[in-house]
Enzyme design. Structure first.
Site, PDB file in Angstrom:
ATOM      1  N   SER A  24       0.832  -1.212   0.000  1.00  0.00           N
ATOM      2  CA  SER A  24       0.000   0.000   0.000  1.00  0.00           C
ATOM      3  C   SER A  24       0.868   1.264   0.000  1.00  0.00           C
ATOM      4  CB  SER A  24      -0.895   0.018   1.242  1.00  0.00           C
ATOM      5  OG  SER A  24      -1.528   1.281   1.340  1.00  0.00           O
ATOM      6  N   THR A  71      -8.774  -1.543   2.481  1.00  0.00           N
ATOM      7  CA  THR A  71      -8.498  -1.924   1.101  1.00  0.00           C
ATOM      8  C   THR A  71      -8.779  -3.408   0.900  1.00  0.00           C
ATOM      9  OG1 THR A  71      -6.942  -1.688  -0.730  1.00  0.00           O
ATOM     10  CG2 THR A  71      -5.973  -2.224   1.421  1.00  0.00           C
ATOM     11  N   LYS A  75     -13.328  -4.302   1.618  1.00  0.00           N
ATOM     12  CA  LYS A  75     -14.186  -3.136   1.384  1.00  0.00           C
ATOM     13  C   LYS A  75     -15.688  -3.427   1.566  1.00  0.00           C
ATOM     14  CE  LYS A  75     -11.086  -0.405  -1.475  1.00  0.00           C
ATOM     15  NZ  LYS A  75     -11.020   0.462  -2.675  1.00  0.00           N
ATOM     16  N   ASN A  96     -14.083   2.551   1.925  1.00  0.00           N
ATOM     17  CA  ASN A  96     -12.610   2.625   1.914  1.00  0.00           C
ATOM     18  C   ASN A  96     -12.064   3.469   3.066  1.00  0.00           C
ATOM     19  OD1 ASN A  96     -12.988   5.286   1.106  1.00  0.00           O
ATOM     20  ND2 ASN A  96     -11.490   5.200  -0.556  1.00  0.00           N
ATOM     21  N   ASP A 111     -13.382   7.327  -3.013  1.00  0.00           N
ATOM     22  CA  ASP A 111     -12.806   7.101  -4.349  1.00  0.00           C
ATOM     23  C   ASP A 111     -13.445   7.990  -5.419  1.00  0.00           C
ATOM     24  OD1 ASP A 111     -10.886   5.219  -3.678  1.00  0.00           O
ATOM     25  OD2 ASP A 111     -12.269   3.531  -3.902  1.00  0.00           O
ATOM     26  N   ALA A 138     -15.968  -2.163 -15.654  1.00  0.00           N
ATOM     27  CA  ALA A 138     -17.160  -2.236 -14.798  1.00  0.00           C
ATOM     28  C   ALA A 138     -16.823  -2.861 -13.451  1.00  0.00           C
ATOM     29  CB  ALA A 138     -18.267  -3.019 -15.508  1.00  0.00           C
ATOM     30  N   ILE A 226      -7.014   5.634 -14.970  1.00  0.00           N
ATOM     31  CA  ILE A 226      -6.784   5.500 -13.529  1.00  0.00           C
ATOM     32  C   ILE A 226      -5.563   4.631 -13.238  1.00  0.00           C
ATOM     33  CG2 ILE A 226      -9.201   5.991 -12.955  1.00  0.00           C
ATOM     34  CD1 ILE A 226      -9.286   3.095 -11.950  1.00  0.00           C
ATOM     35  N   TYR A 228      -1.757   4.156 -12.981  1.00  0.00           N
ATOM     36  CA  TYR A 228      -0.669   5.126 -12.819  1.00  0.00           C
ATOM     37  C   TYR A 228       0.707   4.460 -12.820  1.00  0.00           C
ATOM     38  CZ  TYR A 228      -1.197   3.680  -7.982  1.00  0.00           C
ATOM     39  OH  TYR A 228      -1.307   2.927  -6.848  1.00  0.00           O
TER      40      TYR A 228
HETATM   41  P1  ATR Z   1     -11.020  -2.806  -9.975  1.00  0.00           P
HETATM   42  O1  ATR Z   1     -11.717  -2.977  -8.669  1.00  0.00           O
HETATM   43  O2  ATR Z   1      -9.631  -2.252  -9.855  1.00  0.00           O
HETATM   44  O3  ATR Z   1     -11.842  -2.060 -10.962  1.00  0.00           O
HETATM   45  P2  ATR Z   1     -11.714  -5.389 -11.103  1.00  0.00           P
HETATM   46  O4  ATR Z   1     -13.006  -5.403 -10.398  1.00  0.00           O
HETATM   47  O5  ATR Z   1     -10.892  -6.643 -11.148  1.00  0.00           O
HETATM   48  O6  ATR Z   1     -10.732  -4.295 -10.498  1.00  0.00           O
HETATM   49  O7  ATR Z   1     -11.942  -4.853 -12.595  1.00  0.00           O
HETATM   50  C1  ATR Z   1     -10.978  -4.910 -13.580  1.00  0.00           C
HETATM   51  C2  ATR Z   1     -11.572  -4.316 -14.853  1.00  0.00           C
HETATM   52  O8  ATR Z   1     -10.592  -4.486 -15.909  1.00  0.00           O
HETATM   53  C3  ATR Z   1     -12.824  -5.046 -15.321  1.00  0.00           C
HETATM   54  O9  ATR Z   1     -13.646  -4.122 -15.974  1.00  0.00           O
HETATM   55  C4  ATR Z   1     -12.249  -6.072 -16.302  1.00  0.00           C
HETATM   56  O10 ATR Z   1     -13.152  -6.543 -17.254  1.00  0.00           O
HETATM   57  P3  ATR Z   1     -14.058  -7.867 -16.932  1.00  0.00           P
HETATM   58  O11 ATR Z   1     -15.177  -7.401 -16.055  1.00  0.00           O
HETATM   59  O12 ATR Z   1     -14.535  -8.327 -18.257  1.00  0.00           O
HETATM   60  O13 ATR Z   1     -13.146  -8.834 -16.241  1.00  0.00           O
HETATM   61  C5  ATR Z   1     -11.179  -5.246 -16.950  1.00  0.00           C
HETATM   62  N1  ATR Z   1     -10.167  -6.077 -17.612  1.00  0.00           N
HETATM   63  C6  ATR Z   1      -9.178  -6.773 -17.008  1.00  0.00           C
HETATM   64  N2  ATR Z   1      -8.448  -7.440 -17.942  1.00  0.00           N
HETATM   65  C7  ATR Z   1      -9.004  -7.149 -19.146  1.00  0.00           C
HETATM   66  C8  ATR Z   1      -8.714  -7.534 -20.498  1.00  0.00           C
HETATM   67  N3  ATR Z   1      -7.681  -8.341 -20.791  1.00  0.00           N
HETATM   68  N4  ATR Z   1      -9.492  -7.039 -21.493  1.00  0.00           N
HETATM   69  C9  ATR Z   1     -10.534  -6.214 -21.208  1.00  0.00           C
HETATM   70  N5  ATR Z   1     -10.858  -5.819 -19.942  1.00  0.00           N
HETATM   71  C10 ATR Z   1     -10.107  -6.281 -18.934  1.00  0.00           C
END
Ligand code: ATR
Length: 284
Positions: A24, A71, A75, A96, A111, A138, A226, A228
């Site tokens: 973190s 975290t 959450k 958070n 956030d 999403a 988002i 970084y």
């Molecule tokens: P966070 O909480 O950081 O948003 P997450 O819930 O794991 O993390 O979400 C990761 C996002 O990246 C999701 O929108 C994921 O798409 P899926 O819902 O289809 O998994 C997206 N993502 C990760 N790898 C991807 C890839 N190779 N191509 C397209 N989208 C991807």
């Protein structure tokens, strides 16, 4: 005055509860502010396995804490631990930040405001009402971003996710002017947009590239990633090269930390260039 914690005569301390939590960056942020404002206090890593989370969170004051960040993976469990959860945390579906008010443990989520404050600081002329926003992803981050953008008054939010059902579920849960489009049609969805935000992990060090043709995106549209790590993602570099204003993702991390610091330590902290550099070095 209500004493919100035991050991109230000791310097206040906060921390971040996670599992694992060693990576973190939050201690770097909060300790920088404690030093900058000359506040006697501390901010610690609080490693807590899931099975101990609720009990540990409920015992924060007993252990001398004024509050904590929460975290992964806690959450959601934080809803159970808190005496009260703010409306924004309920809408985002995640807590958070935990703090005490009148002896009660309150859970909130910073956030979404962190995301907006980052855009406002990085692109002072940006107007949420200027036109449609396109949000890629999403997951949890997309949810906070979408809540913030709807709250800020975007006229239309175009939500796209590789797994379309997740985008549809999010649109249903949030309501408002959200349209869901196909991931395969992402490049065309940029037509007429005033804002583009990548909330997926694509483009992050160690992840795959974000394949997205930018031709349809108006050149005045603001582009934010988002991710970084790296600070200038391929998306931001390509957007900048064609003349779009861009804002990097580090600021969301820094700005989401501000309300917690103020709630715990009583001082509204600033996001400075010095802080950005320090956190970048810590993240490298
Ligand atoms: P966070 O909480 O950081 O948003 P997450 O819930 O794991 O993390 O979400 C990761 C996002 O990246 C999701 O929108 C994921 O798409 P899926 O819902 O289809 O998994 C997206 N993502 C990760 N790898 C991807 C890839 N190779 N191509 C397209 N989208 C991807």
């Amino acid at each position: 005055m209500t004493v919100d914690r035991d050991n109230a005569s000791l310097p206040p301390k906060a921390g971040v509860m996670g599992w694992p939590v060693e990576h973190s960056l939050s201690p770097h942020i909060h300790r920088y502010w404690l030093g900058r404002y000359g506040i006697a206090g501390d901010y610690l890593l609080i490693p807590v396995p899931p099975e101990d989370f609720v009990e540990t969170a409920r015992g924060l004051a007993r252990d001398g804490f004024v509050g904590a960040n929460v975290t992964v993976p806690h959450k959601l469990a934080a809803f159970e631990a808190a005496d009260e959860v703010s409306a924004v945390a309920r809408r985002i579906g995640a807590v958070n930040t935990l703090y005490y008010r009148d002896g009660r443990l309150i859970g909130t989520n910073t956030d979404g405001t962190g995301f907006l404050e980052n855009l406002r600081q990085g692109a002072p002329g940006w107007d949420p009402g200027a036109g449609p926003a396109v949000v890629l992803g999403a997951g949890g981050a997309a949810r906070a971003v979408a809540v913030a953008l709807l709250e800020a008054g975007v006229p239309e939010l175009r939500l796209l996710n590789r797994t379309r059902a997740r985008a549809e579920a999010l649109a249903d849960a949030l309501g408002g002017p959200i349209t869901v489009a196909d991931w395969a049609a992402r490049s065309e969805t940029l037509a007429g947009a005033a804002l583009l935000v990548n909330t997926t992990s694509l483009g992050m060090v160690g992840q795959g590239p974000l394949e997205l043709a930018l031709e349809a995106l108006p050149r005045r549209a603001l582009v934010n990633d988002i991710v970084y790590r790296p600070l200038e993602t391929d998306l931001l570099a390509r957007a900048r090269a064609r003349g779009n204003p861009v804002v990097d993702g580090l600021g969301m991390l820094l700005h989401q930390a501000r309300p917690g610091f103020e709630l715990w330590f009583g001082r509204a902290p600033e996001v400075t260039e010095e802080l950005r550099q320090l956190v970048l070095e810590a993240a490298a």
